[in-house]
Motif scaffolding. Structure first.
Motif, PDB file in Angstrom:
ATOM      1  N   ILE A  73       0.947  -1.264  -0.025  1.00 52.72           N
ATOM      2  CA  ILE A  73      -0.041  -0.084  -0.135  1.00 52.72           C
ATOM      3  C   ILE A  73       0.909   1.257   0.053  1.00 52.72           C
ATOM      4  CG2 ILE A  73      -1.926   1.245   1.181  1.00 52.72           C
ATOM      5  CD1 ILE A  73      -2.814  -1.175   2.415  1.00 52.72           C
ATOM      6  N   ARG A  74       0.658   2.092  -0.726  1.00 53.93           N
ATOM      7  CA  ARG A  74       1.304   3.425  -1.105  1.00 53.93           C
ATOM      8  C   ARG A  74       0.222   4.477  -0.744  1.00 53.93           C
ATOM      9  NH1 ARG A  74       5.226   2.451  -5.907  1.00 53.93           N
ATOM     10  NH2 ARG A  74       6.660   0.863  -5.101  1.00 53.93           N
ATOM     11  N   ILE A  75       0.586   5.528   0.031  1.00 51.67           N
ATOM     12  CA  ILE A  75      -0.297   6.795   0.566  1.00 51.67           C
ATOM     13  C   ILE A  75       0.179   8.112  -0.209  1.00 51.67           C
ATOM     14  CG2 ILE A  75      -1.607   7.921   2.464  1.00 51.67           C
ATOM     15  CD1 ILE A  75      -1.604   5.214   3.843  1.00 51.67           C
ATOM     16  N   PHE A  76      -0.611   8.869  -0.759  1.00 46.86           N
ATOM     17  CA  PHE A  76      -0.201  10.219  -1.195  1.00 46.86           C
ATOM     18  C   PHE A  76      -1.120  11.333  -0.701  1.00 46.86           C
ATOM     19  CE2 PHE A  76       0.790   6.716  -4.138  1.00 46.86           C
ATOM     20  CZ  PHE A  76       2.231   6.796  -4.596  1.00 46.86           C
ATOM     21  N   ASN A  77      -0.482  12.414  -0.713  1.00 46.91           N
ATOM     22  CA  ASN A  77      -1.303  13.472  -0.392  1.00 46.91           C
ATOM     23  C   ASN A  77      -2.311  13.892  -1.526  1.00 46.91           C
ATOM     24  OD1 ASN A  77       0.083  15.081  -1.816  1.00 46.91           O
ATOM     25  ND2 ASN A  77       1.122  16.075  -0.052  1.00 46.91           N
ATOM     26  N   ARG A  78      -2.912  14.869  -1.540  1.00 48.89           N
ATOM     27  CA  ARG A  78      -3.924  15.309  -2.790  1.00 48.89           C
ATOM     28  C   ARG A  78      -3.147  15.878  -3.615  1.00 48.89           C
ATOM     29  NH1 ARG A  78      -6.341  20.485  -2.522  1.00 48.89           N
ATOM     30  NH2 ARG A  78      -5.935  21.304  -0.547  1.00 48.89           N
ATOM     31  N   PHE A  79      -1.811  16.134  -3.348  1.00 50.69           N
ATOM     32  CA  PHE A  79      -0.949  16.880  -4.514  1.00 50.69           C
ATOM     33  C   PHE A  79      -0.191  15.926  -5.122  1.00 50.69           C
ATOM     34  CE2 PHE A  79      -1.926  20.148  -1.206  1.00 50.69           C
ATOM     35  CZ  PHE A  79      -2.556  21.158  -2.020  1.00 50.69           C
ATOM     36  N   GLY A  80      -0.428  14.414  -4.735  1.00 45.89           N
ATOM     37  CA  GLY A  80       0.680  13.507  -5.415  1.00 45.89           C
ATOM     38  C   GLY A  80       1.818  13.283  -4.658  1.00 45.89           C
ATOM     39  N   LYS A  81       2.025  14.072  -3.449  1.00 44.10           N
ATOM     40  CA  LYS A  81       3.539  13.666  -2.681  1.00 44.10           C
ATOM     41  C   LYS A  81       3.329  12.243  -1.950  1.00 44.10           C
ATOM     42  CE  LYS A  81       6.307  15.663   0.891  1.00 44.10           C
ATOM     43  NZ  LYS A  81       6.562  16.688   1.584  1.00 44.10           N
ATOM     44  N   PHE A  82       4.315  11.751  -2.154  1.00 44.73           N
ATOM     45  CA  PHE A  82       4.405  10.313  -1.380  1.00 44.73           C
ATOM     46  C   PHE A  82       4.489  10.348   0.308  1.00 44.73           C
ATOM     47  CE2 PHE A  82       7.100   6.865   0.215  1.00 44.73           C
ATOM     48  CZ  PHE A  82       6.281   5.804   0.234  1.00 44.73           C
ATOM     49  N   ILE A  83       3.824   9.811   0.803  1.00 49.81           N
ATOM     50  CA  ILE A  83       3.633   9.797   2.214  1.00 49.81           C
ATOM     51  C   ILE A  83       3.978   8.819   3.091  1.00 49.81           C
ATOM     52  CG2 ILE A  83       1.942  10.457   4.178  1.00 49.81           C
ATOM     53  CD1 ILE A  83       2.488  12.783   2.534  1.00 49.81           C
ATOM     54  N   LYS A  84       3.434   7.493   2.545  1.00 48.60           N
ATOM     55  CA  LYS A  84       3.850   6.113   3.450  1.00 48.60           C
ATOM     56  C   LYS A  84       3.611   4.969   2.696  1.00 48.60           C
ATOM     57  CE  LYS A  84       3.749   4.021   7.333  1.00 48.60           C
ATOM     58  NZ  LYS A  84       4.661   3.826   8.403  1.00 48.60           N
ATOM     59  N   GLU A  85       4.356   4.278   2.873  1.00 47.88           N
ATOM     60  CA  GLU A  85       4.333   2.796   1.904  1.00 47.88           C
ATOM     61  C   GLU A  85       4.546   1.607   3.352  1.00 47.88           C
ATOM     62  OE1 GLU A  85       6.715   1.609  -1.656  1.00 47.88           O
ATOM     63  OE2 GLU A  85       7.420  -0.165  -0.357  1.00 47.88           O
ATOM     64  N   PHE A  86       3.639   0.603   3.163  1.00 43.51           N
ATOM     65  CA  PHE A  86       3.591  -0.198   4.007  1.00 43.51           C
ATOM     66  C   PHE A  86       2.835  -1.902   3.373  1.00 43.51           C
ATOM     67  CE2 PHE A  86      -0.370   2.043   5.026  1.00 43.51           C
ATOM     68  CZ  PHE A  86      -1.238   1.050   5.114  1.00 43.51           C
ATOM     69  N   GLN A  87       3.647  -2.839   3.802  1.00 41.70           N
ATOM     70  CA  GLN A  87       3.040  -4.193   3.446  1.00 41.70           C
ATOM     71  C   GLN A  87       1.770  -4.520   4.147  1.00 41.70           C
ATOM     72  OE1 GLN A  87       4.803  -5.561   1.074  1.00 41.70           O
ATOM     73  NE2 GLN A  87       6.241  -3.864   1.035  1.00 41.70           N
ATOM     74  N   SER A  88       1.228  -5.573   3.588  1.00 48.33           N
ATOM     75  CA  SER A  88      -0.144  -6.238   4.223  1.00 48.33           C
ATOM     76  C   SER A  88       0.159  -6.627   5.604  1.00 48.33           C
ATOM     77  CB  SER A  88      -0.861  -7.029   3.203  1.00 48.33           C
ATOM     78  OG  SER A  88       0.166  -8.153   2.977  1.00 48.33           O
ATOM     79  N   SER A  89       1.560  -7.096   5.861  1.00 51.10           N
ATOM     80  CA  SER A  89       1.607  -7.629   7.174  1.00 51.10           C
ATOM     81  C   SER A  89       1.818  -6.467   8.360  1.00 51.10           C
ATOM     82  CB  SER A  89       3.072  -8.233   7.210  1.00 51.10           C
ATOM     83  OG  SER A  89       4.034  -7.356   6.859  1.00 51.10           O
ATOM     84  N   ASN A  90       1.745  -5.175   7.962  1.00 46.73           N
ATOM     85  CA  ASN A  90       1.804  -4.193   8.774  1.00 46.73           C
ATOM     86  C   ASN A  90       0.773  -2.999   8.339  1.00 46.73           C
ATOM     87  OD1 ASN A  90       2.143  -2.021  10.272  1.00 46.73           O
ATOM     88  ND2 ASN A  90       4.059  -1.110   9.537  1.00 46.73           N
ATOM     89  N   LEU A  91      -0.505  -3.341   8.855  1.00 43.09           N
ATOM     90  CA  LEU A  91      -1.916  -2.827   7.968  1.00 43.09           C
ATOM     91  C   LEU A  91      -2.337  -1.290   8.406  1.00 43.09           C
ATOM     92  CD1 LEU A  91      -3.867  -5.985   8.287  1.00 43.09           C
ATOM     93  CD2 LEU A  91      -2.304  -5.351   6.516  1.00 43.09           C
ATOM     94  N   ASN A  92      -1.570  -0.953   9.652  1.00 41.32           N
ATOM     95  CA  ASN A  92      -2.123   0.508  10.011  1.00 41.32           C
ATOM     96  C   ASN A  92      -1.305   1.632   9.656  1.00 41.32           C
ATOM     97  OD1 ASN A  92      -4.242  -1.147  11.053  1.00 41.32           O
ATOM     98  ND2 ASN A  92      -3.232  -1.534  12.979  1.00 41.32           N
TER      99      ASN A  92
END
Length: 610
Positions: free
Chosen positions: A556-575
Motif C-alpha cells: 500500500i502506498r499513500i499520497f497527499n492530494r497533490f501526489g506527494k508520497f507519504i507512506k508505504e507499508f506491506q499487508s503484514s503491517n496494516l495500519n
C-alpha cells in the motif's frame, strides 16, 4: 294465438296475371286417417301401424282441416306430404291473401296440447296412431306455416302445435318433439321469427330457423300463409318392439282467426337407425388420431347386418356394432325382423391429424448425497412437444392412470422433487380438438460419491471498495455444463455474483453433465474506511484496508492530494496513524494505491479528520 284486431283489413290482394299462372300447392282434403299415415310412412313395413284416427273441422260443410298436398313449385321445399291446419286445409293453396281466415268457436281445442304448451286451444286438428318401431329412432321432417307472421303479431301471439309421443298405455305425460333443436322451446311463430319493425316491433328470435315471409305483394307464394319456418326435424329415441302412441296436433290459441298449418314431408316418418352424429373436423368432434371408435346400432343381434366402408362391403362384419380404425363413410344395412324390411344409415368419420410427442429425460447430480433433487419439469416441454407450438401447455402426473383420469396433477412442475433415483412421470398435452396425448419424462438422479474434485475454476475477478455492492465473476475452464456458488448452498447458472459485501468467500463450480465438483477456490472482497480520526480516543484511530491480511504480498502506498508520497507499508503491517516522520499530518483528503502480487493495482481515496 289468434286475436281480433280493431284495424279493418277490407282490401284483399288482387290477382295479377302472373299469379294466376304461378304454381301453387294442390290440396286433397278427402283423405282418411290411414291414407294420411300411409303418406307419412310410404307404407313402410319397418313400422307396424294401427289405430289411425283423424279429426278436425266440424263446422265447415264438405271441407276438412287435414289432407295431403302436392307441390311443383321450387319455392316450397316439400314435393308431397300431409297438412294439418287450424282452418280449412283447402285454403292453404297459394298465393298468400291477407285475410282473417276461417274458424268457429264450436270447433274445440285439445286438452293434451293445452297441457303440453300451457295454452287454451280452439280449432284443433289431430292425427293419432299407434306404431311399433323395429329400430331405435323415429323422425319426420316438417315446417310451420302461419298467418301470425304479419305486422307485429309474432312479438305477442302464437298458435300452438305439437308432435306428441309416449308409450301406449303409459300414464306419463307426452313428450313434445316439435322443439327448437338443442332446447326444450316449442316451435312457434312467437319463438321463431326475424326482427319485427312494425309498430314497436321486437328483436329476432331463433332467426336461423326462420324460412321466409310471403307477405310481399310480388311474392307468388305456393302457400296461403304469411310466413314459414325452414325445414325442421322431429326425432325421438325409441325401443324396438315397444308400442308407442303418436299424436300430431295443431290449433289456434284462444282466438279463431289467422290460421296456422303443419306441413309434414311424405315418407319422412319411419324407423331409423341412430348411429349418432357425424364425427367431423369441421364440427370439432372428429375422432382423435390413433383411437378406435365403435359405431353401435343398439339393435337386436337377431337382425341381419351388412357393413360398408366408402361403398365397399366389409364381408366379415355382421354384428350390430363395428369398430372404426380409419376415416371414411360407413354404412350399415339392417334387415329387420319380423318384417324383413331393410333400413340403412350412414355416418361419416374423420380423424384429427397425427400428433407425435417425444419421450424425454432430465438428469441432476446428487452432489449432497441425499438422493433427492429439485427438477424443473418444464425444461423438457419443448422436447416433449417435438417443437409443435400449437399444442396446449403440458400437465405432468406421477402415473398414467392419474393422467388419463385428470387426477392429482403435479402442482408445481417448476420445483418437483423426485421420489426415486430413476423416476418416470407422465406428460399430458392436448391439441386444438381437445385430444389428449401422453409422453414419458424420465428423471435421473446421478450419484457422485466416487468423483474427485476437479480444477474447474481458473480465477475469480472481483470489484472491490464498493461497500455492499461489489461483484465477483468466476472464471472456469471452457467445456462443461457448469453452475456456480460462493456459499456452497445456492448454485446458479451465471458465474457472476453481485451486491457482495466485503469478506472472505469460497468459489465453487460443478459440472452437471459429468457430476464433478471443483476444488474450492477462496477469494476476498476488500474494503476500506472512507475516513479516520487519529485523535487517540481508541475509536477509528487507524486507517487500514479490511481483509488485506489474507494477501500478504500486497503493498500500500499513500499520497497527499497533490501526489506527494507519504507512506508505504506491506499487508503484514496494516495500519497508518496519520503521521509522517513522527509529525501529525493535517486534516485533508489522501489517496492510496494498492498493488497486488501479480502487479494489478487499485486506487482510491479517503479523508483524515481531526
Amino acid at each position: 294465438m289468434k286475436v281480433y284486431k280493431s284495424i279493418l283489413y277490407c282490401v284483399l290482394s288482387v290477382f295479377l296475371s302472373s299469379k294466376i299462372q304461378a304454381q301453387f300447392i294442390s290440396i286433397d282434403d278427402a283423405k282418411n286417417a290411414s291414407e294420411l299415415v300411409n303418406v307419412l310412412t310410404n307404407n313402410s313395413s319397418c313400422l307396424q301401424i294401427s289405430n289411425e284416427t283423424v279429426k278436425g273441422d266440424t263446422h265447415t260443410s264438405a271441407k276438412n282441416s287435414y289432407g295431403t298436398f302436392t307441390n311443383t313449385s321450387s319455392n316450397f321445399p316439400f314435393k308431397t306430404g300431409i297438412i294439418l291446419s287450424s282452418g280449412s286445409s283447402s285454403n292453404a293453396s297459394g298465393p298468400f291473401i291477407r285475410d282473417f281466415n276461417d274458424g268457429n268457436n264450436s270447433w274445440l281445442g285439445d286438452t293434451d296440447l293445452n297441457q303440453t304448451l300451457n295454452i287454451n286451444s280452439v280449432n284443433a286438428t289431430v292425427l293419432e296412431f299407434d306404431f311399433i318401431p323395429l329400430t331405435n329412432s323415429i323422425s319426420f321432417n316438417y315446417l310451420l306455416a302461419s298467418n301470425e307472421y304479419q305486422d307485429n303479431y309474432p312479438c305477442e301471439f302464437s298458435d300452438g302445435f305439437a308432435f306428441l309421443i309416449k308409450e301406449k298405455g303409459s300414464t306419463n305425460p307426452y313428450q313434445n318433439l316439435a322443439i327448437i333443436p338443442g332446447t326444450t322451446i316449442p316451435v312457434s311463430s312467437f319463438n321463431i321469427h326475424p326482427k319485427i319493425v312494425f309498430n314497436d316491433g321486437c328483436e329476432a328470435k331463433n332467426e336461423s330457423y326462420f324460412g321466409q315471409l310471403n307477405t310481399n305483394p310480388n311474392n307468388n307464394s305456393p302457400i296461403n300463409y304469411a310466413g314459414q319456418t325452414k325445414i325442421l326435424n322431429a326425432t325421438s329415441s325409441v325401443i324396438p318392439g315397444k308400442t308407442y302412441h303418436i299424436k300430431l296436433v295443431v290449433a289456434d290459441d284462444r282466438f279463431v282467426y289467422y290460421d296456422s298449418a303443419i306441413f309434414i314431408e311424405a315418407a319422412s316418418f319411419n324407423s331409423e337407425i341412430d348411429l349418432g352424429e357425424d364425427r367431423l373436423l369441421a364440427s370439432n368432434n372428429a375422432i382423435c388420431y390413433g383411437e378406435n371408435y365403435i359405431i353401435d346400432t343398439q339393435l337386436p343381434p337377431n337382425y341381419s347386418y351388412n357393413w360398408y366402408k366408402d361403398g365397399f362391403l366389409l364381408p366379415l362384419e355382421t354384428n350390430p356394432s363395428y369398430t372404426v380404425t380409419s376415416a371414411g363413410t360407413y354404412t350399415v344395412e339392417v334387415t329387420l325382423s319380423p318384417s324383413t324390411c331393410v333400413a340403412t344409415k350412414d355416418i361419416k368419420i374423420e380423424y384429427t391429424p397425427q400428433i407425435e410427442l417425444k419421450n424425454s429425460s432430465l438428469s441432476l447430480c446428487d452432489f449432497d448425497g441425499n438422493e433427492k433433487e429439485t427438477f424443473d419439469l418444464t425444461q423438457a416441454d419443448t422436447s416433449i412437444k417435438n417443437n409443435n407450438t400449437s399444442l396446449s401447455e403440458i400437465t405432468y402426473y406421477e402415473n398414467i392412470l392419474d393422467a388419463k383420469n385428470n387426477n392429482n396433477p403435479i402442482s408445481n412442475p417448476l420445483h418437483y422433487t423426485n421420489q426415486t433415483l430413476t423416476q418416470t412421470v407422465i406428460a399430458k398435452v392436448t391439441n386444438s380438438y381437445n385430444c389428449a396425448y401422453y409422453a414419458e419424462l424420465t428423471l435421473n438422479v446421478l450419484k457422485t460419491d466416487n468423483q474427485l474434485p476437479a480444477n474447474i475454476i481458473i480465477a475469480v475477478e472481483t470489484t472491490n471498495f464498493g461497500g455492499d455492492n461489489n461483484t465477483a465473476t468466476i472464471e472456469s475452464i471452457s467445456n462443461g455444463d457448469f453452475e456456480f456458488s460462493i456459499d456452497g448452498i445456492f448454485y446458479q447458472k451465471s458465474p457472476e455474483f453481485t451486491k457482495l459485501a466485503p469478506g472472505n468467500y469460497i468459489a465453487r463450480a460443478r459440472d452437471k453433465s459429468l457430476c464433478t465438483e471443483s476444488v474450492p477456490f477462496p477469494f476476498i472482497i476488500l474494503d476500506y474506511p472512507r475516513f479516520f480520526t487519529p485523535n487517540g480516543d481508541g475509536y477509528n484511530d487507524y486507517w487500514t484496508i479490511k481483509n488485506l491480511n489474507t494477501l500478504p504480498q500486497a503493498t500500500i502506498r499513500i499520497f497527499n492530494r497533490f501526489g506527494k508520497f507519504i507512506k508505504e507499508f506491506q499487508s503484514s503491517n496494516l495500519n497508518w496513524n496519520g503521521t509522517l516522520n513522527g509529525y501529525l499530518l493535517t486534516a485533508d483528503d489522501y489517496w492510496f494505491n494498492l498493488i497486488f502480487e501479480n502487479g494489478k493495482s487499485i486506487k482510491g481515496h479517503f479523508s483524515l479528520k481531526r
